[in-house]
Design a protein around this motif. Structure first.
Motif, PDB file in Angstrom:
ATOM      1  N   ALA A 130      38.807  46.025  33.368  1.00 37.85           N
ATOM      2  CA  ALA A 130      38.092  45.455  34.502  1.00 37.85           C
ATOM      3  C   ALA A 130      38.903  44.261  35.002  1.00 37.85           C
ATOM      4  O   ALA A 130      39.156  43.321  34.240  1.00 37.85           O
ATOM      5  CB  ALA A 130      36.688  45.025  34.105  1.00 37.85           C
ATOM      6  N   LEU A 131      39.306  44.308  36.260  1.00 35.90           N
ATOM      7  CA  LEU A 131      40.116  43.245  36.850  1.00 35.90           C
ATOM      8  C   LEU A 131      39.199  42.335  37.670  1.00 35.90           C
ATOM      9  O   LEU A 131      38.495  42.808  38.573  1.00 35.90           O
ATOM     10  CB  LEU A 131      41.211  43.847  37.729  1.00 35.90           C
ATOM     11  N   ILE A 132      39.200  41.054  37.348  1.00 38.94           N
ATOM     12  CA  ILE A 132      38.325  40.081  38.001  1.00 38.94           C
ATOM     13  C   ILE A 132      39.164  39.170  38.887  1.00 38.94           C
ATOM     14  O   ILE A 132      40.122  38.545  38.423  1.00 38.94           O
ATOM     15  CB  ILE A 132      37.549  39.248  36.956  1.00 38.94           C
ATOM     16  N   TYR A 133      38.760  39.098  40.149  1.00 37.29           N
ATOM     17  CA  TYR A 133      39.467  38.268  41.135  1.00 37.29           C
ATOM     18  C   TYR A 133      38.510  37.209  41.660  1.00 37.29           C
ATOM     19  O   TYR A 133      37.394  37.511  42.078  1.00 37.29           O
ATOM     20  CB  TYR A 133      39.991  39.137  42.280  1.00 37.29           C
ATOM     21  N   THR A 138      41.420  31.068  44.098  1.00 37.81           N
ATOM     22  CA  THR A 138      42.683  31.436  44.732  1.00 37.81           C
ATOM     23  C   THR A 138      42.905  30.647  46.008  1.00 37.81           C
ATOM     24  O   THR A 138      44.036  30.259  46.342  1.00 37.81           O
ATOM     25  CB  THR A 138      42.686  32.946  45.032  1.00 37.81           C
ATOM     26  N   LYS A 139      41.832  30.397  46.746  1.00 39.21           N
ATOM     27  CA  LYS A 139      41.931  29.630  47.989  1.00 39.21           C
ATOM     28  C   LYS A 139      42.407  28.207  47.725  1.00 39.21           C
ATOM     29  O   LYS A 139      43.006  27.567  48.598  1.00 39.21           O
ATOM     30  CB  LYS A 139      40.574  29.619  48.696  1.00 39.21           C
ATOM     31  N   MET A 140      42.155  27.697  46.514  1.00 40.32           N
ATOM     32  CA  MET A 140      42.577  26.343  46.165  1.00 40.32           C
ATOM     33  C   MET A 140      44.037  26.278  45.728  1.00 40.32           C
ATOM     34  O   MET A 140      44.540  25.209  45.392  1.00 40.32           O
ATOM     35  CB  MET A 140      41.682  25.799  45.051  1.00 40.32           C
ATOM     36  N   LEU A 143      46.206  31.457  41.901  1.00 34.72           N
ATOM     37  CA  LEU A 143      45.838  32.864  41.865  1.00 34.72           C
ATOM     38  C   LEU A 143      45.026  33.146  40.602  1.00 34.72           C
ATOM     39  O   LEU A 143      45.493  32.919  39.490  1.00 34.72           O
ATOM     40  CB  LEU A 143      47.081  33.745  41.896  1.00 34.72           C
ATOM     41  N   SER A 144      43.809  33.630  40.795  1.00 33.76           N
ATOM     42  CA  SER A 144      42.909  33.876  39.674  1.00 33.76           C
ATOM     43  C   SER A 144      42.662  35.379  39.551  1.00 33.76           C
ATOM     44  O   SER A 144      41.830  35.942  40.262  1.00 33.76           O
ATOM     45  CB  SER A 144      41.583  33.126  39.879  1.00 33.76           C
TER      46      SER A 144
END
Length: 328
Positions: A130-133, A138-140, A143-144
């Motif tokens: 499961a890939l969590i974004y 990320t906007k800060m 990249l998360s």
């Protein structure tokens, strides 16, 4: 032997490699939904292949799905997935499903629905992830993207019983820390992409690194942390009520046994036959055990919020000291 073999297959993936094209597709999908002010929580399917020699799961393609919990919406998603896999196979693109992606905000993804989704994919394939974004982080500028899967103990236990009890957790040594297993994520770029990144790095405004973190991010994280603590407090109240019910039942059983012993002693003195012993478990039903799954999920979210706040404060304190030295 069979158990060790299945455990080896289940934990065979040591790293997840994702192409930058997949990252861009996930990012565009999430921000496109945000611009339209639709559901901010998006999801989709990950496609790729498994390198068994290197123990690496390579994610090379993805496509979005409609976010719906209705039977009609799930049926539409199922037909769309089959059609997409058929089309990708015809153009010689990796079509094997290796998991799913989902957007989240401030690590709020760890709930019952997420657990069910991960479990369903793992039932189909042991290596599914499961890939969590996180678009907000990320906007800060960070990249998360994180990859998760259920631990082997949690998968086996959830397969047997959908709601955990304290006895089950003790037998499996399962806690909120080993409920999910996080797998390292590596973004893989082509040579031309790396050249482009080097060119972009030359024209990048390096002063953005000195931007101080905003308090709204920390405030929202604290609110979510307090909400998780309230949920944990409610779970503790349920456990205390259950313990009081068990204690009350044990007192009733003890009282019943003592009265029966005294009654049989009196009957023996009068020359009467003593009453037969009865199964007290049938007379006094034990209160149902309290499920601990929601408590585990709440504790997992609290731990994630604490780690997130710690990382955010660390970077902020360093920038504050740096800014203070410049001003002085």
């Amino acid at each position: 032997m069979a158990t060790s073999t299945s455990a080896t297959l289940f934990d065979s993936i040591q790293c997840v490699e994702i192409t930058s094209q997949v990252i861009m597709k996930i990012t565009r999908h999430c921000h496109h939904e945000l611009e339209k002010q639709l559901d901010p929580h998006v999801n989709g399917v990950l496609l790729g292949l498994i390198n068994e020699n290197k123990h690496v799961l390579e994610v090379t393609h993805c496509f979005p799905l409609m976010n719906s919990d209705t039977d009609e919406g799930m049926e539409i998603n199922r037909e769309y997935m089959l059609e997409m896999e058929r089309s990708l196979r015809q153009v010689n693109i990796d079509y094997q499903q290796v998991g799913f992606y989902q957007s989240t905000y401030l690590n709020t993804h760890c709930d019952r629905n997420f657990l069910d989704s991960v479990f369903d994919y793992l039932e189909e394939m042991n290596e599914a992830i499961a890939l969590i974004y996180d678009p907000l982080k990320t906007k800060m500028g960070n990249l998360s993207v994180r990859a998760f899967k259920l631990s082997l103990a949690a998968f086996q236990l959830y397969k047997e019983e959908k709601d955990f009890t304290a006895v089950m957790l003790r037998e499996k040594s399962l806690t909120y820390e080993n409920l999910f297993k996080e797998i390292p994520v590596v973004v893989k770029n082509s040579t031309l992409t790396n050249v482009l990144l080097c060119e972009l790095d030359k024209v990048q405004d390096n002063t953005s690194f000195f931007t101080l973190p905003t308090s709204s991010y920390l405030e929202k994280s604290m609110q979510l942390l307090l909400g998780g603590l309230d949920e944990t407090n409610q779970d503790l109240q349920k456990i205390n009520m259950h313990q009081r019910a068990v204690y009350k039942q044990q007192n009733q059983i003890f009282k019943y046994v003592q009265e029966r012993k005294e009654e049989n002693a009196g009957r023996e003195k009068n020359g009467l036959k003593p009453l037969p012993e009865e199964d007290v478990t049938k007379l006094f039903k034990a209160p149902p055990p309290v499920g601990r799954l929601e408590s585990l999920l709440s504790a997992n979210r609290i731990a994630s919020h604490c780690e997130m706040i710690e990382d955010h404060v660390k970077s902020g304190i360093g920038k504050l000291y740096l800014a203070d030295s410049f001003m002085s």
